[in-house]
Design a protein around this motif. Structure first.
Motif, short mmCIF file in Angstrom:
data_model
loop_
_atom_site.label_atom_id
_atom_site.label_comp_id
_atom_site.label_asym_id
_atom_site.label_seq_id
_atom_site.Cartn_x
_atom_site.Cartn_y
_atom_site.Cartn_z
N MET A 40 0.90 -1.29 -0.08
CA MET A 40 0.22 0.06 -0.02
C MET A 40 0.80 1.15 -0.05
O MET A 40 1.88 1.41 0.68
CB MET A 40 -0.84 0.03 1.18
CG MET A 40 -2.00 0.85 1.20
SD MET A 40 -3.22 0.53 2.57
CE MET A 40 -2.62 -0.49 3.64
N PRO A 41 0.74 2.31 -1.17
CA PRO A 41 1.63 3.00 -0.96
C PRO A 41 1.34 4.55 0.16
O PRO A 41 0.07 4.72 0.20
CB PRO A 41 1.33 3.95 -2.43
CG PRO A 41 -0.12 3.20 -2.94
CD PRO A 41 -0.12 2.10 -2.20
N SER A 42 2.27 4.51 0.72
CA SER A 42 2.24 5.55 1.99
C SER A 42 1.97 6.95 1.67
O SER A 42 1.32 7.63 2.35
CB SER A 42 3.45 5.44 2.96
OG SER A 42 4.81 5.73 2.11
N SER A 43 2.45 7.03 0.35
CA SER A 43 2.18 8.55 -0.10
C SER A 43 0.60 8.96 -0.71
O SER A 43 0.24 9.96 -0.90
CB SER A 43 2.86 8.88 -1.24
OG SER A 43 2.77 8.16 -2.60
N THR A 44 -0.22 7.90 -0.46
CA THR A 44 -1.72 7.95 -1.05
C THR A 44 -2.38 8.65 -0.12
O THR A 44 -2.37 8.28 1.18
CB THR A 44 -2.26 6.72 -1.57
OG1 THR A 44 -1.33 5.83 -2.32
CG2 THR A 44 -3.54 6.81 -1.81
N ARG A 45 -3.08 9.74 -0.49
CA ARG A 45 -4.08 10.60 0.58
C ARG A 45 -5.30 10.84 -0.09
O ARG A 45 -5.18 10.82 -1.44
CB ARG A 45 -3.61 12.06 1.08
CG ARG A 45 -2.12 11.78 1.91
CD ARG A 45 -1.55 13.17 2.23
NE ARG A 45 -1.48 14.03 1.38
CZ ARG A 45 -2.41 15.30 1.23
NH1 ARG A 45 -3.33 15.26 2.32
NH2 ARG A 45 -2.18 16.08 0.29
N ILE A 46 -6.40 11.33 0.50
CA ILE A 46 -7.45 11.63 -0.01
C ILE A 46 -7.91 12.92 0.70
O ILE A 46 -7.45 13.19 1.76
CB ILE A 46 -8.55 10.64 0.10
CG1 ILE A 46 -9.02 10.35 1.54
CG2 ILE A 46 -8.44 9.53 -0.90
CD1 ILE A 46 -10.46 9.48 1.49
N ARG A 47 -8.51 13.85 0.11
CA ARG A 47 -9.18 15.05 0.46
C ARG A 47 -10.29 15.50 0.00
O ARG A 47 -10.65 15.05 -1.25
CB ARG A 47 -7.99 16.34 0.66
CG ARG A 47 -7.67 16.90 -0.69
CD ARG A 47 -6.80 18.08 -0.59
NE ARG A 47 -6.19 18.51 -1.99
CZ ARG A 47 -6.97 18.75 -3.04
NH1 ARG A 47 -8.31 18.76 -3.15
NH2 ARG A 47 -6.04 19.07 -4.14
N LEU A 48 -11.28 16.37 0.42
CA LEU A 48 -12.36 16.92 -0.26
C LEU A 48 -11.81 17.85 -1.60
O LEU A 48 -10.73 18.47 -1.61
CB LEU A 48 -13.00 17.92 0.41
CG LEU A 48 -14.35 18.31 0.22
CD1 LEU A 48 -15.35 17.22 0.26
CD2 LEU A 48 -14.86 19.38 1.06
N ILE A 49 -12.75 17.15 -2.56
CA ILE A 49 -12.19 18.14 -4.05
C ILE A 49 -12.33 19.48 -3.90
O ILE A 49 -12.97 20.10 -3.01
CB ILE A 49 -12.99 17.66 -5.10
CG1 ILE A 49 -12.56 17.81 -6.32
CG2 ILE A 49 -14.53 18.22 -4.89
CD1 ILE A 49 -13.43 16.91 -7.51
N GLU A 50 -11.42 20.33 -4.89
CA GLU A 50 -11.40 21.55 -4.52
C GLU A 50 -11.27 22.33 -6.19
O GLU A 50 -11.09 21.62 -7.09
CB GLU A 50 -10.19 22.43 -4.15
CG GLU A 50 -9.86 21.93 -2.67
CD GLU A 50 -8.41 22.10 -2.13
OE1 GLU A 50 -7.56 22.60 -2.94
OE2 GLU A 50 -8.13 21.88 -1.04
N PRO A 51 -11.97 23.69 -6.37
CA PRO A 51 -12.18 23.94 -7.78
C PRO A 51 -10.66 23.99 -8.27
O PRO A 51 -10.76 23.81 -9.78
CB PRO A 51 -12.40 25.42 -7.44
CG PRO A 51 -13.27 25.33 -6.28
CD PRO A 51 -12.44 24.35 -5.23
#
Length: 175
Positions: free
Chosen positions: A1-12
């Motif tokens: 599992m890539p440790s650099s993978t993140r998620i966040r709320l989409i932005e314009p």
């Protein structure tokens, strides 16, 4: 599992990188996704789509996220169809990863992260998803994240010129 993978709320500001991925990966995604109008593949079209997603987020109907690797947008993960009522508390997970970042574990990690959002932030009890019957990579992502298939939705989505069946998936989030 890539440790650099993140998620966040989409932005314009995510409109341009999303449009660039969608243009580049048009043929690769065609068997799995419904046809889109031409402006879907432009930064302006994506900006309009993002505005709609954020309006849905403010209304509590959707949690639209982007998937990041090394702080670059490489895809999206979304919880749609959110039903927050106490007797329902469910949402449907959808995701895609750009071709340049596929087969590196990002999709599996992003789905795992959005399941935490569903539980911790949204207070949901049940996660659902649907895949094309032939989309084995997406099915592996869901299985890896504890989803189980529970049925087939016959002739449920018009893809690439014909009606296709969908495989329905579920996961109880307290499990």
């Amino acid at each position: 599992m890539p440790s650099s993978t993140r998620i966040r709320l989409i932005e314009p500001t995510d409109a341009a990188p999303i449009a660039a991925h969608r243009v580049r990966d048009f043929e690769a995604f065609r068997p799995w996704e419904p046809a889109q109008p031409a402006d879907f593949f432009t930064p302006e079209g994506q900006a309009e789509r993002i505005d709609g997603l954020l309006a849905g987020y403010r209304a509590g109907a959707v949690w639209p996220g982007v998937v990041l690797a090394d702080d670059q947008v490489i895809g999206q993960v979304t919880v749609g169809g959110i039903l927050p009522q106490p007797h329902l508390r469910r949402g449907s997970v959808g995701y895609w990863i750009a071709g340049v970042a596929q087969n590196q574990g990002h999709a599996g990690h992003a789905v795992g992260l959005v399941l935490r959002v569903m539980t911790d932030e949204l207070g949901l009890h049940r996660a659902e998803a649907s895949t094309n019957l032939e989309n084995l990579p997406s099915q592996r992502v869901l299985r890896h994240n504890g989803f189980s298939p529970y049925g087939v939705a016959h002739s449920s989505i018009f893809l690439d010129g014909s009606w296709r069946d969908g495989l329905l998936w579920e996961r109880i989030l307290s499990d």
